[in-house]
Design a protein around this motif. Structure first.
Motif, mmCIF file in Angstrom:
data_model
loop_
_atom_site.group_PDB
_atom_site.id
_atom_site.type_symbol
_atom_site.label_atom_id
_atom_site.label_comp_id
_atom_site.label_asym_id
_atom_site.label_seq_id
_atom_site.Cartn_x
_atom_site.Cartn_y
_atom_site.Cartn_z
ATOM 1 N N VAL A 49 43.704 51.312 33.848
ATOM 2 C CA VAL A 49 43.276 52.625 34.195
ATOM 3 C C VAL A 49 42.090 52.301 35.053
ATOM 4 O O VAL A 49 40.917 52.961 35.163
ATOM 5 C CB VAL A 49 42.465 53.062 32.517
ATOM 6 C CG1 VAL A 49 43.955 53.796 31.374
ATOM 7 C CG2 VAL A 49 42.158 51.901 32.242
ATOM 8 N N GLN A 50 42.080 51.045 35.275
ATOM 9 C CA GLN A 50 41.112 50.797 36.272
ATOM 10 C C GLN A 50 41.218 51.229 37.823
ATOM 11 O O GLN A 50 43.178 51.483 38.046
ATOM 12 C CB GLN A 50 41.381 48.974 36.975
ATOM 13 C CG GLN A 50 41.037 48.273 38.049
ATOM 14 C CD GLN A 50 39.167 48.068 37.563
ATOM 15 O OE1 GLN A 50 39.039 48.146 36.185
ATOM 16 N NE2 GLN A 50 38.447 48.911 38.773
ATOM 17 N N GLU A 61 33.569 41.577 35.683
ATOM 18 C CA GLU A 61 32.546 41.803 35.401
ATOM 19 C C GLU A 61 33.246 42.940 34.189
ATOM 20 O O GLU A 61 32.651 43.337 33.130
ATOM 21 C CB GLU A 61 31.840 42.606 36.230
ATOM 22 C CG GLU A 61 31.377 43.747 35.760
ATOM 23 C CD GLU A 61 29.783 44.697 37.137
ATOM 24 O OE1 GLU A 61 29.566 45.599 36.944
ATOM 25 O OE2 GLU A 61 29.934 44.385 38.147
ATOM 26 N N ASN A 62 34.435 43.574 34.703
ATOM 27 C CA ASN A 62 35.220 44.237 33.538
ATOM 28 C C ASN A 62 35.868 44.201 32.632
ATOM 29 O O ASN A 62 35.554 44.801 31.773
ATOM 30 C CB ASN A 62 35.922 45.471 34.625
ATOM 31 C CG ASN A 62 34.765 46.516 34.933
ATOM 32 O OD1 ASN A 62 34.063 46.871 35.106
ATOM 33 N ND2 ASN A 62 35.773 47.074 36.196
ATOM 34 N N TYR A 89 42.701 43.480 45.332
ATOM 35 C CA TYR A 89 44.071 44.204 44.494
ATOM 36 C C TYR A 89 43.943 45.635 44.392
ATOM 37 O O TYR A 89 43.368 46.720 44.189
ATOM 38 C CB TYR A 89 43.906 43.535 42.949
ATOM 39 C CG TYR A 89 42.989 42.653 42.809
ATOM 40 C CD1 TYR A 89 44.335 41.334 42.618
ATOM 41 C CD2 TYR A 89 42.249 42.306 42.723
ATOM 42 C CE1 TYR A 89 43.969 39.807 42.831
ATOM 43 C CE2 TYR A 89 42.050 41.113 41.980
ATOM 44 C CZ TYR A 89 42.582 39.392 42.394
ATOM 45 O OH TYR A 89 42.103 38.614 42.575
ATOM 46 N N ASP A 90 45.038 46.259 45.061
ATOM 47 C CA ASP A 90 45.894 47.326 45.396
ATOM 48 C C ASP A 90 46.194 48.489 44.067
ATOM 49 O O ASP A 90 46.383 49.526 43.870
ATOM 50 C CB ASP A 90 46.894 48.122 46.560
ATOM 51 C CG ASP A 90 46.495 47.341 48.057
ATOM 52 O OD1 ASP A 90 44.817 47.432 47.843
ATOM 53 O OD2 ASP A 90 47.360 46.438 48.212
ATOM 54 N N SER A 91 46.677 46.960 42.867
ATOM 55 C CA SER A 91 47.303 47.408 41.861
ATOM 56 C C SER A 91 47.297 46.846 39.788
ATOM 57 O O SER A 91 46.899 45.400 40.519
ATOM 58 C CB SER A 91 48.693 48.124 42.287
ATOM 59 O OG SER A 91 50.115 47.011 41.891
#
Length: 106
Positions: A49-50, A61-62, A89-91
């Protein structure tokens, strides 16, 4: 079983068969066990869900408190990614691969 050459050969063959069966079962059992670094726990779902692209800093942080499995047990993401420069990061798969590479280098 008679105590003659034929009986001893049959007994040895039976023992070899049992050893092969045990080895096969052990291999199956190991195949069912996840490798260290393959278990990301709750982080795995959270990465789906990021929003992407994202950075190492945003991930820490998350999700810094989330724990992932390492060779030495479970460790928080912020500790695992502490040695990583701020990457993009793309995915979710990119993040998983990076975490697994870091764990395997430890």
């Amino acid at each position: 079983m008679p105590d003659d050459k034929q009986g001893r050969n049959k007994q040895a063959a039976n023992e070899e068969q049992r050893q092969r069966e045990r080895a096969i079962q052990e291999a199956r059992d190991r195949a069912d066990e996840p490798e260290p670094g393959k278990q990301l726990g709750d982080l795995d779902d959270a990465l789906e869900v990021q929003d992407y692209p994202t950075t190492t800093e945003q991930l820490v942080e998350n999700y810094g408190g989330y724990e992932v499995e390492t060779r030495g047990g479970w460790a928080p993401v912020d500790e695992v990614l502490a040695s990583v420069d701020n990457e993009i990061y793309d995915s979710a798969d990119d993040v998983r691969e990076r975490i697994q590479r870091v764990i395997n280098q430890r």
